[in-house]
Design an enzyme around this catalytic site. Structure first.
Site, PDB file in Angstrom:
ATOM      1  N   ASP A   1      -6.722  -0.333   6.375  1.00 24.67           N
ATOM      2  CA  ASP A   1      -7.776   0.467   5.944  1.00 24.67           C
ATOM      3  C   ASP A   1      -8.667   0.980   7.172  1.00 24.67           C
ATOM      4  OD1 ASP A   1      -7.480   0.089   2.885  1.00 24.67           O
ATOM      5  OD2 ASP A   1      -7.628  -2.149   3.648  1.00 24.67           O
TER       6      ASP A   1
ATOM      7  N   GLU B   1      -0.935 -10.739   3.207  1.00 23.37           N
ATOM      8  CA  GLU B   1      -0.508  -9.905   4.498  1.00 23.37           C
ATOM      9  C   GLU B   1      -1.013 -10.944   5.635  1.00 23.37           C
ATOM     10  OE1 GLU B   1      -1.417  -5.788   2.267  1.00 23.37           O
ATOM     11  OE2 GLU B   1      -2.938  -6.849   3.611  1.00 23.37           O
TER      12      GLU B   1
ATOM     13  N   GLY C   1       0.338  -1.355   6.551  1.00 26.67           N
ATOM     14  CA  GLY C   1      -0.621  -0.460   6.738  1.00 26.67           C
ATOM     15  C   GLY C   1      -2.114  -1.020   6.914  1.00 26.67           C
TER      16      GLY C   1
ATOM     17  N   LYS D   1      -7.945  -4.829   6.649  1.00 23.71           N
ATOM     18  CA  LYS D   1      -7.021  -4.745   5.678  1.00 23.71           C
ATOM     19  C   LYS D   1      -7.687  -5.268   4.021  1.00 23.71           C
ATOM     20  CE  LYS D   1      -2.830  -5.693   6.305  1.00 23.71           C
ATOM     21  NZ  LYS D   1      -2.537  -4.609   5.480  1.00 23.71           N
ATOM     22  N   GLY D   2      -6.684  -4.912   3.214  1.00 20.18           N
ATOM     23  CA  GLY D   2      -7.197  -5.674   2.033  1.00 20.18           C
ATOM     24  C   GLY D   2      -7.550  -4.585   0.771  1.00 20.18           C
ATOM     25  N   GLY D   3      -7.457  -3.530   0.891  1.00 18.78           N
ATOM     26  CA  GLY D   3      -7.962  -2.423   0.178  1.00 18.78           C
ATOM     27  C   GLY D   3      -7.049  -2.483  -0.967  1.00 18.78           C
ATOM     28  N   GLY D   4      -5.931  -3.127  -0.975  1.00 17.77           N
ATOM     29  CA  GLY D   4      -4.814  -3.356  -1.964  1.00 17.77           C
ATOM     30  C   GLY D   4      -4.963  -4.580  -2.696  1.00 17.77           C
TER      31      GLY D   4
ATOM     32  N   GLY E   1       0.977  -1.177   0.119  1.00 18.31           N
ATOM     33  CA  GLY E   1      -0.069  -0.065   0.050  1.00 18.31           C
ATOM     34  C   GLY E   1       0.733   1.229  -0.170  1.00 18.31           C
ATOM     35  N   SER E   2       0.209   2.316  -0.111  1.00 12.62           N
ATOM     36  CA  SER E   2       0.923   3.742  -0.112  1.00 12.62           C
ATOM     37  C   SER E   2       1.688   4.093   1.147  1.00 12.62           C
ATOM     38  CB  SER E   2      -0.181   4.875  -0.631  1.00 12.62           C
ATOM     39  OG  SER E   2      -0.888   4.920   0.558  1.00 12.62           O
TER      40      SER E   2
END
Ligand code: 5RP
Length: 217
Positions: free
Chosen positions: A84, A103, A82, A94-97, A29-30
């Site tokens: 979400d 992960e 990171g 998590k898992g937006g990406g 992620g970013s």
């Protein structure tokens, strides 16, 4: 301060957890990209990194940080990733990406999980962010019907195939008041590879980038 600056300061604060000789698990992620960029400073003293996604592997390679395979390293001393959403007790979505399964494997295989996030990710109750669920393609409709029975509104993430060759259903309208129970019941559906609730193995430390500086929980 901007959200990006808060992500960057949380990511840079995670360097304090890196020690000589470590192999570090690296999320996706970013915010993690800021961590990878900061990690360059320490690349001579670490033994390498294990990536949670092809995207992260590519960035680590670009920065000439040695990439290792989890099957060769054994358990890791540190995982940095990171989120979400996060609660104050460090349960996460998590898992937006789309990298949630790898992960989750790295989080499980690591002694310490340091979560890096900006202040917008802190919530009282998980679920405003649609919950990512990785699904075997042939089970998509079955799993979607079961998720609807659980009160969710699953929507397929179009155009995305995960690094494992699967699909993501993003589940809207869930209010996750018991994260461990929700994580378990969704994982038990046939055809689900994993879901984005990290409650059975939450983060150990949260570094939250805020307008007032980085706060540690
Ligand atoms: C990827 C993730 C990320 O950690 C999450 O989506 C947060 O991303 P960002 O740092 O870009 O806000 O779980 O699967």
């Amino acid at each position: 301060m901007s959200q990006d600056l808060n992500k960057k300061s949380a990511a840079e604060a995670a360097l304090a957890f890196v020690e000589a000789g470590m192999v570090i698990g690296v999320g996706t992620g970013s915010t993690v990209n800021y961590f990878i960029d900061a990690l360059i400073k320490l690349k001579e003293i670490i033994d390498g990194a294990v990536a949670s996604s092809e995207a992260t592997a590519k960035r680590l390679r670009q920065q000439q940080i040695p990439l290792l395979d989890l099957n060769d390293t054994g358990d890791l001393p540190l995982y940095v990733d990171g989120a979400d959403e996060t609660t104050k007790d460090l349960c996460l979505i998590k898992g937006g990406g789309g990298a949630l399964t790898r992960e989750k494997i790295l989080a499980a295989a690591s002694k310490e999980f340091v979560c890096i996030a900006d202040q917008t990710k802190l919530v009282d109750v998980l679920g405003a962010f649609p919950l990512p669920v990785e699904v075997i393609p042939m089970a998509k409709s079955y799993v979607a019907r079961q998720l609807a029975v659980l009160g969710g509104r699953p929507i397929e993430r179009k155009g995305l195939t995960t690094d494992n060759g699967n699909l993501i259903l993003d589940v809207h309208d869930l209010k996750i008041t018991d994260p461990k129970a929700a994580e378990e019941s969704i994982d038990h559906l046939a055809g689900v590879v994993s879901n984005g609730i990290f409650a059975r193995r939450p983060a150990d430390i949260l570094l939250l980038g805020t307008d007032e500086g980085v706060k540690e929980f």
